[in-house]
Design a protein around this motif. Structure first.
Motif, PDB file in Angstrom:
ATOM      1  N   LYS A   1      50.062  85.996 106.564  1.00 24.34           N
ATOM      2  CA  LYS A   1      48.828  85.955 105.566  1.00 24.34           C
ATOM      3  C   LYS A   1      48.101  84.735 105.847  1.00 24.34           C
ATOM      4  CE  LYS A   1      49.335  89.647 103.026  1.00 24.34           C
ATOM      5  NZ  LYS A   1      48.250  90.670 102.994  1.00 24.34           N
ATOM      6  N   GLN A   2      48.755  83.643 106.311  1.00 22.04           N
ATOM      7  CA  GLN A   2      48.049  82.351 106.438  1.00 22.04           C
ATOM      8  C   GLN A   2      47.081  82.545 107.825  1.00 22.04           C
ATOM      9  OE1 GLN A   2      50.301  78.822 106.641  1.00 22.04           O
ATOM     10  NE2 GLN A   2      51.731  79.655 105.258  1.00 22.04           N
TER      11      GLN A   2
ATOM     12  N   LEU B   1      46.017  79.379 115.677  1.00 22.15           N
ATOM     13  CA  LEU B   1      47.209  80.223 114.982  1.00 22.15           C
ATOM     14  C   LEU B   1      48.631  79.544 115.347  1.00 22.15           C
ATOM     15  CD1 LEU B   1      45.983  83.735 115.572  1.00 22.15           C
ATOM     16  CD2 LEU B   1      45.820  82.322 113.494  1.00 22.15           C
ATOM     17  N   TYR B   2      48.652  79.048 116.491  1.00 21.42           N
ATOM     18  CA  TYR B   2      49.841  78.200 117.065  1.00 21.42           C
ATOM     19  C   TYR B   2      50.133  76.962 115.917  1.00 21.42           C
ATOM     20  CZ  TYR B   2      49.842  80.030 121.899  1.00 21.42           C
ATOM     21  OH  TYR B   2      49.887  80.819 122.938  1.00 21.42           O
ATOM     22  N   ALA B   3      49.030  76.101 115.634  1.00 23.81           N
ATOM     23  CA  ALA B   3      49.385  75.204 114.630  1.00 23.81           C
ATOM     24  C   ALA B   3      49.963  75.756 113.074  1.00 23.81           C
ATOM     25  CB  ALA B   3      48.131  74.609 114.489  1.00 23.81           C
TER      26      ALA B   3
ATOM     27  N   THR C   1      43.233  76.276 105.159  1.00 16.60           N
ATOM     28  CA  THR C   1      44.411  77.489 105.110  1.00 16.60           C
ATOM     29  C   THR C   1      45.827  76.753 104.582  1.00 16.60           C
ATOM     30  OG1 THR C   1      43.443  78.449 107.023  1.00 16.60           O
ATOM     31  CG2 THR C   1      45.527  79.027 106.579  1.00 16.60           C
ATOM     32  N   ILE C   2      46.055  75.710 105.217  1.00 19.74           N
ATOM     33  CA  ILE C   2      47.488  75.159 104.811  1.00 19.74           C
ATOM     34  C   ILE C   2      47.406  74.721 103.418  1.00 19.74           C
ATOM     35  CG2 ILE C   2      49.423  73.486 105.320  1.00 19.74           C
ATOM     36  CD1 ILE C   2      49.028  75.921 107.376  1.00 19.74           C
ATOM     37  N   THR C   3      46.280  73.944 102.913  1.00 15.63           N
ATOM     38  CA  THR C   3      46.150  73.662 101.611  1.00 15.63           C
ATOM     39  C   THR C   3      46.216  74.673 100.356  1.00 15.63           C
ATOM     40  OG1 THR C   3      45.066  71.567 102.441  1.00 15.63           O
ATOM     41  CG2 THR C   3      44.855  72.260  99.942  1.00 15.63           C
ATOM     42  N   LEU C   4      45.592  75.690 100.858  1.00 15.10           N
ATOM     43  CA  LEU C   4      45.593  76.887  99.871  1.00 15.10           C
ATOM     44  C   LEU C   4      47.006  77.505  99.863  1.00 15.10           C
ATOM     45  CD1 LEU C   4      42.380  78.742 100.987  1.00 15.10           C
ATOM     46  CD2 LEU C   4      42.605  77.732  98.711  1.00 15.10           C
ATOM     47  N   TYR C   5      47.606  77.639 100.867  1.00 16.24           N
ATOM     48  CA  TYR C   5      49.070  78.402 100.750  1.00 16.24           C
ATOM     49  C   TYR C   5      50.008  77.363 100.226  1.00 16.24           C
ATOM     50  CZ  TYR C   5      47.061  82.636 102.829  1.00 16.24           C
ATOM     51  OH  TYR C   5      46.285  83.666 102.831  1.00 16.24           O
ATOM     52  N   GLU C   6      49.830  76.018 100.471  1.00 13.24           N
ATOM     53  CA  GLU C   6      51.100  75.072 100.151  1.00 13.24           C
ATOM     54  C   GLU C   6      50.812  74.904  98.696  1.00 13.24           C
ATOM     55  OE1 GLU C   6      50.937  71.849 102.514  1.00 13.24           O
ATOM     56  OE2 GLU C   6      52.080  72.684 104.255  1.00 13.24           O
ATOM     57  N   ASN C   7      49.627  75.127  98.037  1.00 10.80           N
ATOM     58  CA  ASN C   7      49.406  74.689  96.613  1.00 10.80           C
ATOM     59  C   ASN C   7      48.865  75.800  95.816  1.00 10.80           C
ATOM     60  OD1 ASN C   7      49.245  71.626  96.736  1.00 10.80           O
ATOM     61  ND2 ASN C   7      48.194  72.238  98.576  1.00 10.80           N
TER      62      ASN C   7
ATOM     63  N   ASN D   1      46.066  86.323  99.137  1.00 15.60           N
ATOM     64  CA  ASN D   1      44.816  86.789  99.925  1.00 15.60           C
ATOM     65  C   ASN D   1      43.443  86.030  99.534  1.00 15.60           C
ATOM     66  OD1 ASN D   1      45.851  89.343 101.248  1.00 15.60           O
ATOM     67  ND2 ASN D   1      46.502  89.830  99.314  1.00 15.60           N
ATOM     68  N   PHE D   2      42.632  85.832 100.356  1.00 14.09           N
ATOM     69  CA  PHE D   2      41.475  84.924  99.872  1.00 14.09           C
ATOM     70  C   PHE D   2      40.457  85.707 100.595  1.00 14.09           C
ATOM     71  CE2 PHE D   2      44.706  82.010  99.539  1.00 14.09           C
ATOM     72  CZ  PHE D   2      44.684  81.569  98.390  1.00 14.09           C
ATOM     73  N   GLU D   3      39.143  85.476 100.189  1.00 11.89           N
ATOM     74  CA  GLU D   3      37.959  85.849 100.874  1.00 11.89           C
ATOM     75  C   GLU D   3      37.258  84.574 100.803  1.00 11.89           C
ATOM     76  OE1 GLU D   3      37.378  88.653 101.756  1.00 11.89           O
ATOM     77  OE2 GLU D   3      39.165  89.391 101.509  1.00 11.89           O
ATOM     78  N   PHE D   4      36.311  84.417 101.934  1.00 15.66           N
ATOM     79  CA  PHE D   4      35.567  83.218 102.322  1.00 15.66           C
ATOM     80  C   PHE D   4      34.288  83.858 102.555  1.00 15.66           C
ATOM     81  CE2 PHE D   4      39.972  82.639 103.890  1.00 15.66           C
ATOM     82  CZ  PHE D   4      40.469  81.569 103.117  1.00 15.66           C
ATOM     83  N   GLU D   5      33.144  82.861 102.074  1.00 15.18           N
ATOM     84  CA  GLU D   5      31.646  83.136 102.424  1.00 15.18           C
ATOM     85  C   GLU D   5      31.238  81.920 103.076  1.00 15.18           C
ATOM     86  OE1 GLU D   5      28.017  83.755  99.900  1.00 15.18           O
ATOM     87  OE2 GLU D   5      29.369  85.450  99.660  1.00 15.18           O
ATOM     88  N   LEU D   6      30.429  82.019 104.024  1.00 14.37           N
ATOM     89  CA  LEU D   6      29.987  80.709 104.729  1.00 14.37           C
ATOM     90  C   LEU D   6      28.387  80.911 104.805  1.00 14.37           C
ATOM     91  CD1 LEU D   6      29.962  77.684 105.827  1.00 14.37           C
ATOM     92  CD2 LEU D   6      30.209  78.898 108.008  1.00 14.37           C
TER      93      LEU D   6
END
Length: 497
Positions: free
Chosen positions: A329-330, A356-358, A437-443, A448-453
């Motif tokens: 998911k990440q 993705l490796y990171a 990405t890491i902040t969202l999943y660690e906290n 599932n998230f949606e993003f808009e730029l």
């Protein structure tokens, strides 16, 4: 403790023991390595190939110590191979029979084509290559393999080795011109389809040359595996080594242990590179020993790791076990963000693989300590993420892990590794994507998230609460032109107290 495989490689110049411990179906790492410069072929080439007492004695003593070492580890099998010195020796089989009787060690004498295949098998699985010609310059022979589309097409062995040339020409009254004539005559036997712009350098001689180039260029990493260079930039260096007086070799960055045979090796290497019309060399830190191991380890997988398996990442995650959230998911969220920023900032597509490796390697840091976990992951990645990646991919992965949301860029660190890293702005954006990405999943417990730029405003959307994550995201360093907005839902039960 997981089971292990011991591999002993008896070459003309040295004997080496390596013990590989298996951590899963596709995970392994080295837990022991011993080397002895036995020079079993010393004096043989001037005596019709017969092994001489001095080399036999050293080989016995080294093998005896290897056997004692193996007994200290959970070794399920011991694979021992011998190369050109023994296969060329009329008394080679007598030696292996004697060792079997004395030490109960089975030595398999392999021919040059099998030796070439083992080296190519290791390179194909553990280097970021799918095409090229592997070159392994040993003490008695030089073994080549032609690789096309991730398949070993053909192998060939040439009776050219550093010890052979040294004893035939330089230990007596031979000249460099005589040695060159002999080398060229042997290389002309190489089939004409052995032509490719990429050479894959295997073995101690070529690694020593690569180390010399790294030192002369002040290369920022001390990692030989996957180091690459353009041949045309270093022809003068090769020439200087092949013609240098031995006392000058330290000034050419050649280690003391290679002084006796490096000049011969440089002569052979130059001639082979010229014949196969190579333009680039990628250096392999693996070779015959790894090939022998992988030939057994990957027997049920057609001798190749699956495309979605990186053996270094697999090994690291096996060994550094830690509870972590859904990595798949990440990765999905990281891909969404990368796609958005690629459109806006023209990020090169290959960077996605590194990102993705990171993501995959993030949990490694928490195994050491929850505090400074990203720093731990950075150091572990720099030292352990060796296989299947270029130095640029490895270093970018490590840098993304290092910053981990605290800051996207550090001037001094970037300056040190600049030659291996993307442009500053690209690094900041990649680090931003990784950190979000890491902040969202660690906290949060959201998958599932949606993003808009749009107009440099990044919106993060979810139908659940991001209460804890909001605090962390608020403090997250961002590229100067990016704003961050979070759209979530916070449901609080009614109360009347």
């Amino acid at each position: 403790m997981h089971q292990a495989t011991a591999v002993i490689d008896i070459g003309s110049n040295s004997a080496r023991l390596v013990i590989y411990q298996e951590s899963s179906q596709y995970g392994f790492h080295i837990i022991c390595e011993k080397t002895s410069k036995v020079r079993i072929g010393e004096g043989a080439y001037a005596k019709e190939g017969y092994l001489q007492p001095v080399g036999i004695h050293r080989a016995y003593l080294a093998l005896n110590e290897f056997i004692k070492t193996i007994k200290l580890y959970p070794v399920k099998q011991t694979l021992c191979v011998a190369t050109s010195a023994l296969r060329d020796a009329p008394n080679g089989k007598a030696f292996t029979s004697w060792i079997k009787k004395q030490l109960n060690l089975d030595i398999k004498i392999i021919d040059g084509t099998i030796e070439a295949r083992y080296g190519a098998l290791a390179a194909l699985n553990l280097l970021p290559i799918s095409n090229g010609i592997s070159i392994d310059i040993g003490g008695g022979s030089s073994d080549l393999a032609l690789i096309k589309n991730s398949k070993i097409i053909d192998t060939y062995s040439i009776n050219l080795g550093t010890v052979r040339i040294k004893e035939l020409f330089f230990d007596g009254n031979g000249s460099i011109d005589d040695a060159n004539a002999y080398i060229i005559n042997e290389i002309e036997k190489l089939p004409t389809h052995f032509r490719h712009p990429q050479a894959i350098g295997i073995g101690g001689t070529i690694r020593s040359l690569s180390k010399g180039i790294m030192k002369s260029e002040e290369y920022p990493l001390h990692k030989i595996h996957a180091f690459s260079y353009k041949i045309k930039n270093h022809l003068e260096y090769f020439k200087n080594i092949s013609t240098a007086n031995r006392t000058l070799l330290p000034y050419l960055h050649i280690s003391k242990g290679r002084h006796d045979t490096i000049r011969e090796g440089a002569l052979i290497f130059q001639a082979i590179l010229n014949t196969i019309e190579a333009k680039k060399v990628i250096t392999s830190g693996v070779g015959v020993r790894e090939g022998v191991f992988l030939n057994s380890f990957l027997e049920k997988s057609n001798f190749l790791f699956p495309e979605n398996i990186n053996p270094s990442i697999k090994s690291m995650l096996d060994r550094f076990e830690t509870p972590h959230r859904n990595t798949l998911k990440q990765k999905e969220s990281a891909k969404k963000l990368f796609k958005l920023f690629s459109k806006a900032d023209n990020l090169p597509k290959p960077y996605l693989k590194t990102l993705l490796y990171a993501i995959e390697l993030t949990p490694v840091g928490y195994t050491f300590n929850i505090y400074d976990a990203h720093q731990h992951a950075y150091y572990a990645t720099k030292h352990e993420f060796n296989f299947g990646v270029t130095h640029k991919e490895m270093m970018l992965t490590a840098m993304l892990l290092r910053f981990g949301g605290e800051k996207l860029y550090d001037k001094e660190v970037y300056k040190k590794y600049k030659v291996l890293l993307p442009k500053k702005n690209e690094l900041k954006i990649l680090s931003f994507i990784y950190s979000i990405t890491i902040t969202l999943y660690e906290n949060s417990f959201i998958e599932n998230f949606e993003f808009e730029l749009q107009d440099n405003i990044l919106k993060i959307k979810t139908d659940k609460s991001l209460y804890l994550a909001k605090e962390k995201l608020k403090d997250l360093e961002r590229p100067s032109n990016i704003e961050l907005k979070i759209q979530d839902i916070q449901e609080i039960p009614r109360y009347n107290f």
